[in-house]
Design a protein around this motif. Structure first.
Motif, mmCIF file in Angstrom:
data_model
loop_
_atom_site.group_PDB
_atom_site.id
_atom_site.type_symbol
_atom_site.label_atom_id
_atom_site.label_comp_id
_atom_site.label_asym_id
_atom_site.label_seq_id
_atom_site.Cartn_x
_atom_site.Cartn_y
_atom_site.Cartn_z
ATOM 1 N N UNK A 119 33.056 3.764 -45.401
ATOM 2 C CA UNK A 119 32.805 5.203 -45.434
ATOM 3 C C UNK A 119 31.298 5.437 -45.455
ATOM 4 N N UNK A 120 30.797 6.035 -44.404
ATOM 5 C CA UNK A 120 29.360 6.312 -44.343
ATOM 6 C C UNK A 120 29.034 7.552 -45.154
ATOM 7 N N UNK A 121 28.044 7.413 -46.011
ATOM 8 C CA UNK A 121 27.583 8.511 -46.859
ATOM 9 C C UNK A 121 26.096 8.678 -46.586
ATOM 10 N N UNK A 122 25.779 9.623 -45.700
ATOM 11 C CA UNK A 122 24.430 9.660 -45.161
ATOM 12 C C UNK A 122 23.677 10.939 -45.404
ATOM 13 N N UNK A 123 22.399 10.884 -45.023
ATOM 14 C CA UNK A 123 21.504 12.032 -45.113
ATOM 15 C C UNK A 123 20.711 12.141 -43.818
ATOM 16 N N UNK A 124 20.246 13.342 -43.533
ATOM 17 C CA UNK A 124 19.260 13.570 -42.483
ATOM 18 C C UNK A 124 17.877 13.511 -43.133
ATOM 19 N N UNK A 125 16.995 12.752 -42.551
ATOM 20 C CA UNK A 125 15.668 12.591 -43.141
ATOM 21 C C UNK A 125 14.598 12.723 -42.070
ATOM 22 N N UNK A 126 13.730 13.715 -42.222
ATOM 23 C CA UNK A 126 12.610 13.886 -41.296
ATOM 24 C C UNK A 126 11.521 12.847 -41.589
ATOM 25 N N UNK A 127 10.562 12.767 -40.668
ATOM 26 C CA UNK A 127 9.580 11.688 -40.733
ATOM 27 C C UNK A 127 8.470 11.930 -41.743
ATOM 28 N N UNK A 128 8.270 13.191 -42.185
ATOM 29 C CA UNK A 128 7.151 13.460 -43.085
ATOM 30 C C UNK A 128 7.484 12.986 -44.501
ATOM 31 N N UNK A 129 6.464 12.911 -45.325
ATOM 32 C CA UNK A 129 6.597 12.428 -46.697
ATOM 33 C C UNK A 129 6.251 13.525 -47.694
ATOM 34 N N UNK A 130 6.748 14.728 -47.409
ATOM 35 C CA UNK A 130 6.524 15.845 -48.322
ATOM 36 C C UNK A 130 5.061 16.201 -48.439
ATOM 37 N N UNK A 131 4.583 16.258 -49.670
ATOM 38 C CA UNK A 131 3.195 16.668 -49.916
ATOM 39 C C UNK A 131 2.185 15.671 -49.371
ATOM 40 N N UNK A 132 2.626 14.450 -49.044
ATOM 41 C CA UNK A 132 1.722 13.469 -48.454
ATOM 42 C C UNK A 132 1.511 13.707 -46.963
ATOM 43 N N UNK A 133 2.338 14.545 -46.363
ATOM 44 C CA UNK A 133 2.200 14.836 -44.944
ATOM 45 C C UNK A 133 2.920 13.832 -44.070
ATOM 46 N N UNK A 134 2.523 13.779 -42.797
ATOM 47 C CA UNK A 134 3.196 12.930 -41.809
ATOM 48 C C UNK A 134 2.604 11.534 -41.727
#
Length: 452
Positions: free
Chosen positions: A353-368
């Motif tokens: 059972x896959x239990x996943x998330x979508x995750x963008x490439x940036x690191x929040x306050x640290x930026x891209x």
């Protein structure tokens, strides 16, 4: 991990030097004893000769090293300025002393200023604009060597100049690309690389960052070498008793004559013990590329799984006769998988059972700007909340993300594009979709295809 992705590039050089055995040295010193004054003089002279030979061999070692691949960290000592620059900024004698000193990866937009009236979807930060980067460097070796720059991600539309000449450019900010700088390099002399970055034509529904936001390496090789992303490892048959491993190696030849070569393979299990070896001969045609294709067995394979992410190491060594030309190390996993219509995803014969998330490439306050530990921390937090799958929404991630998922036992849905328009940096409408996609997907798949 996705079945068809990722190849890591690790290379090493070795200089072999034979020395006398200890017993041979002792016998030589014993023979020096008979005379006192003359004996001591002879002893000193002989020892001096041995030291001279030893230091001479040490001095030669770098020359032997240059006969093989060098992969150099190219992220320090850059200069940066935001805004359009005169044409002279691409040239070697341009004065960039007033530019900001930066280290890559670098995201110029995360520092602000914050703009309350800008779109909230992209962080209200100044990511749209033009930026320039410059770096001075030297290349050891001599003409005939190949020099490449590998950019893991530049946002966006980078143009790369080497000593004032346009050496290469790219048109999608999330896909890695290689620049062949060989024709423009001055060996043993001062060189300058300048990169113009322009995000004004890029579109985004999230914060994309701006600049050379992933790592850069400089690779120096022989004229005959393993091609970029040129090792492809698959496991066409997997059973408990043994697994069949297939290695396809593409060889580039930048010489005027065909080159007979061999590819020697050594495979090491997760504990570091060697478990397989193989060798296959082939021919790299003049000014072209050739393929060496071989298969071998790994007995009683330790499978890659979410709870036991076993990884094997494969070392491929390219030789011409007894001469080592190039070498690459690839990590891979042995596993079976299946997507079924009625029962979902199966890994190694059992339903998962896959239990996943979508995750963008940036690191929040640290930026891209990519940071390995920050990314690892994100994945650790997600695993702690029960996640076992990651979707790289909506673009290829940094190569290190897939390395982390391999090691941590995380299934990856490796995504290429958000849309087919300017969010994918396709500026040519429907007519540009297919040629643009083919160019980007070629790099995307070749880089990531070896991941388990």
């Amino acid at each position: 991990m996705h079945p068809d992705f990722r190849q890591g590039h690790v290379s090493a050089w070795r200089a072999r030097m034979s020395t006398e055995s200890g017993s041979s040295r002792r016998a030589t010193l014993d023979n020096m004893r008979p005379s006192a004054a003359a004996g001591r003089s002879n002893t000193v002279n002989r020892l001096n000769r041995y030291l001279a030979i030893g230091f001479g061999l040490m001095a030669l070692a770098p020359c032997w090293a240059f006969a093989q691949r060098q992969v150099l960290d190219f992220n320090r000592d850059w200069r940066f300025i935001k805004g359009e620059q005169p044409e002279a900024a691409r040239h070697i004698d341009f004065d960039d002393s007033s530019w900001q000193a930066v280290r890559l990866p670098h995201d110029w937009a995360i520092a602000g200023p914050f703009n309350p009236s800008a779109p909230g979807s992209t962080g209200k930060l100044p990511w749209q604009g033009v930026g320039w980067y410059r770096k001075t460097f030297t290349v050891n070796g001599s003409p005939g060597r190949r020099v490449y720059f590998d950019f893991d991600g530049v946002m966006a539309f980078p143009k790369v100049y080497v000593n004032g000449q346009l050496a290469g450019q790219w048109d999608y900010g999330y896909v890695p690309f290689r620049v062949d700088a060989t024709p423009y390099i001055r060996f043993g002399q001062k060189n300058v690389i300048a990169v113009e970055v322009d995000t004004r034509r890029h579109q985004s529904r999230w914060y994309p960052g701006a600049g050379i936001y992933r790592k850069v390496t400089m690779t120096v090789t022989n004229p005959v070498h393993i091609a970029h992303w040129g090792t492809f490892v698959t496991t066409p048959a997997v059973a408990d008793a043994r697994a069949t491993v297939r290695l396809q190696t593409w060889i580039e030849n930048h010489q005027l004559a065909d080159q007979e070569v061999s590819v020697d393979v050594a495979v090491f299990d997760p504990s570091g013990a060697q478990v397989a070896e193989s060798s296959k001969r082939g021919v790299a045609p003049a000014n072209g590329s050739g393929l060496v294709d071989q298969q071998f067995f790994v007995m009683k394979p330790q499978r890659w799984d979410l709870d036991k992410p076993n990884l094997y190491k494969l070392v491929a060594t390219l030789r011409s006769g007894d001469k080592e030309l190039d070498s690459e190390t690839v990590r891979f996993g042995i596993r079976t998988f299946q997507f079924t219509a009625n029962d979902g995803f199966h890994l190694n014969g059992r339903r998962v059972q896959l239990k996943g998330v979508n995750l963008h490439h940036d690191l929040g306050a640290l930026g891209a700007a990519f940071n390995l530990r920050a990314m690892e921390r994100q994945l650790e937090i997600m695993k702690d909340m029960g996640v076992n799958a990651l979707r790289t929404s909506h673009n290829p991630p940094a190569a290190e993300v897939l390395d982390l998922c391999d090691r941590m036992g995380i299934f990856v849905w490796n995504e290429a594009f958000d849309k087919w328009n300017a969010t994918a940096d396709n500026l040519n409408g429907p007519a540009g979709v297919l040629p643009h996609a083919e160019r980007q997907l070629t790099n995307f798949v070749k880089r990531d295809r070896n991941h388990p």
